[in-house]
Design an enzyme around this catalytic site. Structure first.
Site, mmCIF file in Angstrom:
data_model
loop_
_atom_site.group_PDB
_atom_site.id
_atom_site.type_symbol
_atom_site.label_atom_id
_atom_site.label_comp_id
_atom_site.label_asym_id
_atom_site.label_seq_id
_atom_site.Cartn_x
_atom_site.Cartn_y
_atom_site.Cartn_z
ATOM 1 N N LYS A 25 32.458 39.609 41.938
ATOM 2 C CA LYS A 25 31.972 39.427 40.455
ATOM 3 C C LYS A 25 30.146 39.415 41.741
ATOM 4 C CE LYS A 25 33.545 35.040 40.496
ATOM 5 N NZ LYS A 25 33.847 33.961 39.886
ATOM 6 N N GLN B 133 34.395 28.073 40.358
ATOM 7 C CA GLN B 133 35.480 28.285 40.722
ATOM 8 C C GLN B 133 36.419 27.562 40.989
ATOM 9 O OE1 GLN B 133 36.071 31.982 41.105
ATOM 10 N NE2 GLN B 133 37.795 31.713 42.240
ATOM 11 N N ASP C 22 32.634 30.733 31.462
ATOM 12 C CA ASP C 22 34.143 30.058 31.383
ATOM 13 C C ASP C 22 34.716 30.252 30.308
ATOM 14 O OD1 ASP C 22 35.978 31.237 33.872
ATOM 15 O OD2 ASP C 22 35.260 29.878 35.143
HETATM 16 N N1 GUE Z 1 35.703 29.336 36.796
HETATM 17 C C1 GUE Z 1 37.211 30.239 37.190
HETATM 18 N N2 GUE Z 1 37.604 31.429 36.093
HETATM 19 C C2 GUE Z 1 37.916 31.551 37.077
HETATM 20 O O1 GUE Z 1 38.124 33.543 36.040
HETATM 21 C C3 GUE Z 1 38.621 32.372 37.864
HETATM 22 C C4 GUE Z 1 38.995 31.070 38.756
HETATM 23 N N3 GUE Z 1 38.216 30.164 38.590
HETATM 24 N N4 GUE Z 1 40.021 30.269 40.126
HETATM 25 C C5 GUE Z 1 41.080 31.957 40.446
HETATM 26 C C6 GUE Z 1 41.397 32.809 39.259
HETATM 27 C C7 GUE Z 1 41.743 33.780 39.097
HETATM 28 N N5 GUE Z 1 40.604 34.936 39.200
HETATM 29 C C8 GUE Z 1 40.854 36.587 39.457
HETATM 30 C C9 GUE Z 1 40.228 37.344 38.566
HETATM 31 C C10 GUE Z 1 40.061 38.929 39.249
HETATM 32 C C11 GUE Z 1 40.830 38.878 40.528
HETATM 33 C C12 GUE Z 1 41.053 40.249 40.436
HETATM 34 O O2 GUE Z 1 39.999 41.429 40.677
HETATM 35 N N6 GUE Z 1 42.644 41.239 40.857
HETATM 36 C C13 GUE Z 1 42.552 42.396 41.474
HETATM 37 C C14 GUE Z 1 42.481 41.919 43.232
HETATM 38 C C15 GUE Z 1 41.740 41.363 44.256
HETATM 39 C C16 GUE Z 1 42.619 40.950 45.408
HETATM 40 O O3 GUE Z 1 42.356 41.519 46.462
HETATM 41 O O4 GUE Z 1 43.286 39.350 45.970
HETATM 42 C C17 GUE Z 1 43.849 43.035 40.782
HETATM 43 O O5 GUE Z 1 44.634 42.477 40.649
HETATM 44 O O6 GUE Z 1 43.658 44.172 40.855
HETATM 45 C C18 GUE Z 1 42.184 38.417 40.126
HETATM 46 C C19 GUE Z 1 41.629 37.081 40.567
HETATM 47 C C20 GUE Z 1 39.727 34.541 38.612
HETATM 48 N N7 GUE Z 1 40.055 32.887 38.164
#
Ligand code: GUE
Length: 293
Positions: free
Chosen positions: A52, A96, A119
């Site tokens: 981010k 988070q 969020d």
């Molecule tokens: N307040 C809060 N808001 C959230 O939006 C929030 C949170 N807490 N806690 C955790 C979860 C999970 N989450 C992700 C976002 C992007 C990827 C992402 O970019 N994933 C990549 C892979 C990244 C890697 O290598 O792990 C993909 O799918 O291609 C993953 C997970 C947002 N969350």
């Protein structure tokens, strides 16, 4: 079969936002400023918060990482949140999740100023979403809606089956798909851990959105031909042969299900990157709303 490419689409969206930031600057305005609060140092959380901050730099936003110790008291975290609410230089922030067990998550989410809640987790914003008012749509569901819109996936009158009723993905997704408009106008079934005969639903679904966290749960014989698949699962599975020591798996058996699907999101590179792009989009909206006041 067409891949819903979240990596590419998220880059497109970030470029669009970057162009808007340039015109804000050219007009002498203030650029959006996002903060992320991270309590403790969970590996997946660190990766996510890190990307981010990197994205903010890439598109010209100001960003702040607020890193707090795992053993911070609830009172101290609430004091930090009050500070962020009152910081006139900050447009939006996220806390988070998950938080350490000694902290009451609900209490924290309620303390966030709804105007800075990019969020979209505060009850005020969740309610506004359900009532089809202008608000911050939670980033993951917002990203899924963008993929459906940009790839012109038909949703009106379709049967959408959501698997999982989390406050962050499944529940808001069920609301968004049933709202008026495009994408939307869907007939929605929200399924969960107490659902009986899940296959009865998935086999009859035009669109399936899975947010379960069980690697390769959805198999080819559980879906019909032409189905649209949105895979929100991201589970790190240990894999010594990989340089990172793990691979990321979705909820869908991609090899099997992609043979029957009309559209499908990959994991990684599907919904995940879209989540980050839409968080930035919400932060831009927060800046615009604040500049009107
Ligand atoms: N307040 C809060 N808001 C959230 O939006 C929030 C949170 N807490 N806690 C955790 C979860 C999970 N989450 C992700 C976002 C992007 C990827 C992402 O970019 N994933 C990549 C892979 C990244 C890697 O290598 O792990 C993909 O799918 O291609 C993953 C997970 C947002 N969350």
């Amino acid at each position: 079969m067409q891949i819903l490419d979240g990596k590419k689409t998220s880059e497109d969206i970030k470029n669009e936002i970057a162009a808007e930031v340039q015109s804000i600057k050219a007009a002498g305005g203030k650029v959006p400023h996002l903060a992320a609060v991270l309590v403790g140092n969970n590996g997946a959380s660190l990766t996510y918060v890190g990307s981010k901050v990197k994205s903010c730099e890439q598109i010209g936003f100001d960003s702040t990482l607020v890193a707090l110790p795992e053993d911070i008291t609830e009172a101290d975290l609430l004091a930090k949140i009050k500070e962020l609410n009152e910081d006139d230089n900050l447009d939006g922030y996220i806390v988070q999740l998950p938080l350490p067990k000694h902290i009451d998550e609900e209490k924290i989410l309620l303390a966030i100023d709804p105007d800075k809640d990019v969020d979209g987790f505060h009850p005020t914003n969740f309610g506004r979403m359900a009532l089809e008012m202008e608000t911050f749509i939670p980033a993951t569901p917002f990203g899924i809606m963008q993929l459906l819109e940009r790839y012109k996936v038909e949703t009106a009158g379709k049967h959408t089956v959501v698997i999982g009723r989390s406050h962050i993905v499944g529940r808001p997704m069920s609301i968004l798909m049933s709202r008026k408009g495009n994408p939307g106008d869907s007939t929605v079934t929200l399924t969960h851990s107490r659902t009986k005969n899940l296959e009865e639903f998935t086999k009859n679904a035009d669109i399936i959105i899975t947010a379960l966290g069980v690697p390769e749960f959805l198999k080819g014989d559980m879906v019909k031909d032409g189905v649209v698949i949105i895979d929100v699962g991201i589970t790190r599975v240990d894999d010594a042969s990989n340089s990172k020591g793990y691979v990321i798996k979705g909820d869908v058996d991609f090899d099997e299900v992609s043979k029957k699907a009309s559209f499908i999101t990959p994991v990684p590179g599907g919904v995940g990157p879209m989540t980050i792009a839409m968080l930035l989009q919400n932060t831009l909206l927060a800046r615009k709303i604040r500049s009107r006041k």
